[in-house]
Design an enzyme around this catalytic site. Structure first.
Site, PDB file in Angstrom:
ATOM      1  N   SER A 150      96.525  35.029 -69.695  1.00  0.00           N
ATOM      2  CA  SER A 150      96.214  35.692 -68.427  1.00  0.00           C
ATOM      3  C   SER A 150      94.736  35.700 -68.057  1.00  0.00           C
ATOM      4  CB  SER A 150      96.745  37.121 -68.446  1.00  0.00           C
ATOM      5  OG  SER A 150      98.142  37.130 -68.293  1.00  0.00           O
ATOM      6  N   TYR A 174     101.195  45.694 -63.677  1.00  0.00           N
ATOM      7  CA  TYR A 174     100.856  44.297 -63.967  1.00  0.00           C
ATOM      8  C   TYR A 174     101.954  43.357 -63.479  1.00  0.00           C
ATOM      9  CZ  TYR A 174      98.324  40.713 -66.573  1.00  0.00           C
ATOM     10  OH  TYR A 174      97.579  39.613 -66.924  1.00  0.00           O
TER      11      TYR A 174
END
Length: 586
Positions: free
Chosen positions: A118, A247
């Site tokens: 990420s 998220y």
């Protein structure tokens, strides 16, 4: 002092307040240290020695996973043109060559390529900002993604069952505030990892193949754009937009589609042309680097090296080296590809979390670190982005107050769950106090001293203290008047007992053709006898931001000061802006 007392009485109804001691404004409390100052600082040298000893011991202890986990670290400065590395460490796991017939490198170094997970998201947002800026960030995503525009009205009738896409903005997606599902058909989708019999044994009901919510794609076969939206639009929202950080990798896949619509180019080509090539990131790959450049702890398949995320690549597909991640961080702090004001907007929180010292940005994680050495309210904001995919972990951390950052890349089959942040904790414990000390050391060498103007009968003495933030103004007289007493009394609306003034950098500098500079500082007016209040629900003893420029004289702020610095970096004078006089440094 009688006239002053009368004047103060007249000001009692004005919304001024006096800060408790050591309550600086947000941001650096000393000018950012140069690379040369950092390298020569005794505090930084001690921190580097401690880090070297700590990592040497860590790598000899298999309880940390050192025998099977390799990693690379760089601590770096972005304060000048030189690519200064303050500390670097590379550990090659013994098992890399003893156990695995690796197709990658046999020993890790600064150019070894790891998977980022990420951390890719920083490249994605950087690409968007370079390509298009942030002027569209309050626009709805439906303006640029037709699949979402077609269902924008569904939430009006059923907000529990449908995402309110008409209220989801580009900025909401970039800051994890959209309230949309984390992934579609990939990570966490149990039907991709187990058969129906296994699912039922875990307590889940069987799903009919005709069920529209059953992903027909994901890890394998991967979803194309049509399949992705057909499936995503069946999924319920997590939250209403702008409720809480939640998220979502899907947000960055959607951002990639939107930027392609705006610019008419592939997302990969835009990233390569606007970020990777201009910054010379020759060890960074959007997809599928050659095996020979990488850390591959096992086979390319089992380690996750070979797996590609397809259209979800903007969320987590990339590969890079620790030296390239450091170069990326330097370019952000230097505003190499963006305007400085754009960078400052990017490095600000977008939202808070339920943890008092944490927030989120675009898509930074923000940590608010209190430095106890400053004996007050000194807070350093750190902007970080971590990643995890397969056998790999990563972290980029920026410390804008010092123009310093650090990069961490990890690879191994048994990475402890929080290893990237565990390494960050080790680094930060040594680095943060040392950076503050180095900045103070440089400020003391540059600004401390006596200043005077005989004509105006004015003097000033500036020092620094290791247990207080900012430059201290130990003495300030104008026309024979004690200006520290006057300034604190005017702003505080009472007679101070122990008036004192601290000066903090504003980031405002004028650089002339000959190399000389005019540098502005802001003052806080304090009374050292004003005790800090205990924690209260609403009241505060640290509202400095409210009192800035609270008192002016002829429209000029009493709390603004400008230093003249010659081409050799020597301070020659200071000007209290409101008093219209320059005091020469002796």
């Amino acid at each position: 002092m009688k006239r002053l007392s009368v004047y103060i009485t007249a000001l009692l109804l004005l919304p001024f307040s006096l800060a408790a001691p050591n309550c600086p404004p947000l941001g650096p409390v000393f000018p950012k240290p140069s690379s040369a100052a950092l390298i020569s600082s005794p505090s930084i040298k001690a921190a580097v020695a401690n880090l070297t000893a700590t990592f040497t011991a860590r790598d000899a202890d298999n309880s940390t996973g050192a025998y099977s986990t390799s990693y690379s670290i760089e601590v770096w400065s972005a304060s000048d043109a030189a690519d200064t590395t303050l500390f670097s460490w590379h550990h090659t796991a013994p098992n890399l060559t003893a156990t695995w017939n690796t197709t990658g490198v046999r020993k890790v170094d600064k150019n070894t390529v790891y998977r980022l997970g990420s951390l890719t998201k920083i490249f994605t947002i950087y690409t968007w900002l370079v390509q298009d800026g942030d002027t569209r960030w309050n626009e709805p995503i439906t303006k640029y993604v037709p699949e979402l525009a077609a269902v924008a009205d569904r939430a009006k009738d059923d907000p529990v069952g449908n995402v309110d896409w008409g209220e989801v903005t580009i900025g909401a997606l970039a800051s994890q505030m959209a309230g949309v599902v984390r992934d579609y058909g990939l990570l966490g989708e149990l039907t991709q990892d187990m058969n129906e019999t296994q699912a039922v044994s875990y307590g889940f009901p069987p799903l009919n193949d005709s069920d529209p919510t059953l992903p027909k794609c994901g890890e394998w076969p991967q979803c194309n754009r049509t399949e992705f939206f057909n499936g995503l639009l069946q999924v319920v929202p997590s939250y209403a937009p702008f409720t809480t950080p939640a998220y979502a990798n899907t947000a960055f896949q959607i951002l990639g589609y939107a930027l392609e619509t705006i610019k008419g180019k592939s997302f990969q080509s835009m990233m390569e042309d606007s970020v990777l090539k201009p910054l010379g990131l020759n060890h960074t790959y959007y997809a599928s680097p050659p095996n020979s450049v990488g850390l591959i702890p096992g086979t390319p398949k089992e380690s996750g090296w070979a797996y590609q995320l397809g259209d979800e690549s903007p969320a987590g597909n990339m590969y890079s080296s620790v030296s390239d991640i450091s170069a990326l961080g330097r370019s952000i702090l230097k505003s190499a590809l963006l305007r400085p004001a754009q960078t400052r907007r990017w490095l600000k929180p977008a939202a808070l979390t339920s943890e008092p010292v944490a927030g989120v940005g675009y898509p930074w994680g923000v940590r608010r670190i209190i430095l106890p050495e400053a004996n007050g309210k000194r807070t350093v904001d750190a902007y970080n982005k971590a990643g995890r995919v397969g056998y790999y972990g990563s972290l980029l951390n920026l410390l804008p107050d010092y123009d310093v950052g650090f990069s961490v890349l990890i690879g191994g089959p048994s990475i402890p769950g929080n290893m990237n942040f565990n390494l960050a904790d080790i680094i930060g414990e040594q680095l943060l106090p040392a950076l503050e000390a180095a900045a103070r050391e440089q400020a003391d060498a540059t600004y401390a001293g006596s200043y005077h103007d005989e004509t105006a009968n004015s003097t000033m003495r500036i020092t620094t203290q290791s247990d207080r933030p900012g430059l201290g103004m130990d003495q300030w007289t104008s026309n024979g008047t004690d200006m520290a007493y006057v300034a604190v009394a005017l702003q505080g609306q009472y007679t101070p007992v122990q008036p004192t003034i601290r000066l903090y950098p504003t980031g405002l500098e004028t650089t002339r053709a000959d190399g000389s500079k005019r540098v502005a500082f802001k003052a806080t007016f304090e009374d050292l006898q004003s005790l800090s209040r205990p924690n209260s629900m609403f009241s505060t003893d640290c509202g400095t931001w409210v009192t800035l420029t609270a008192v002016t004289y002829g429209s000029m702020p009493l709390d603004q000061f400008a230093f003249e610095i010659d081409a050799n970096g020597r301070v020659v004078s200071v000007e209290p802006i409101a008093l219209r006089v320059k005091l020469q440094k002796t």
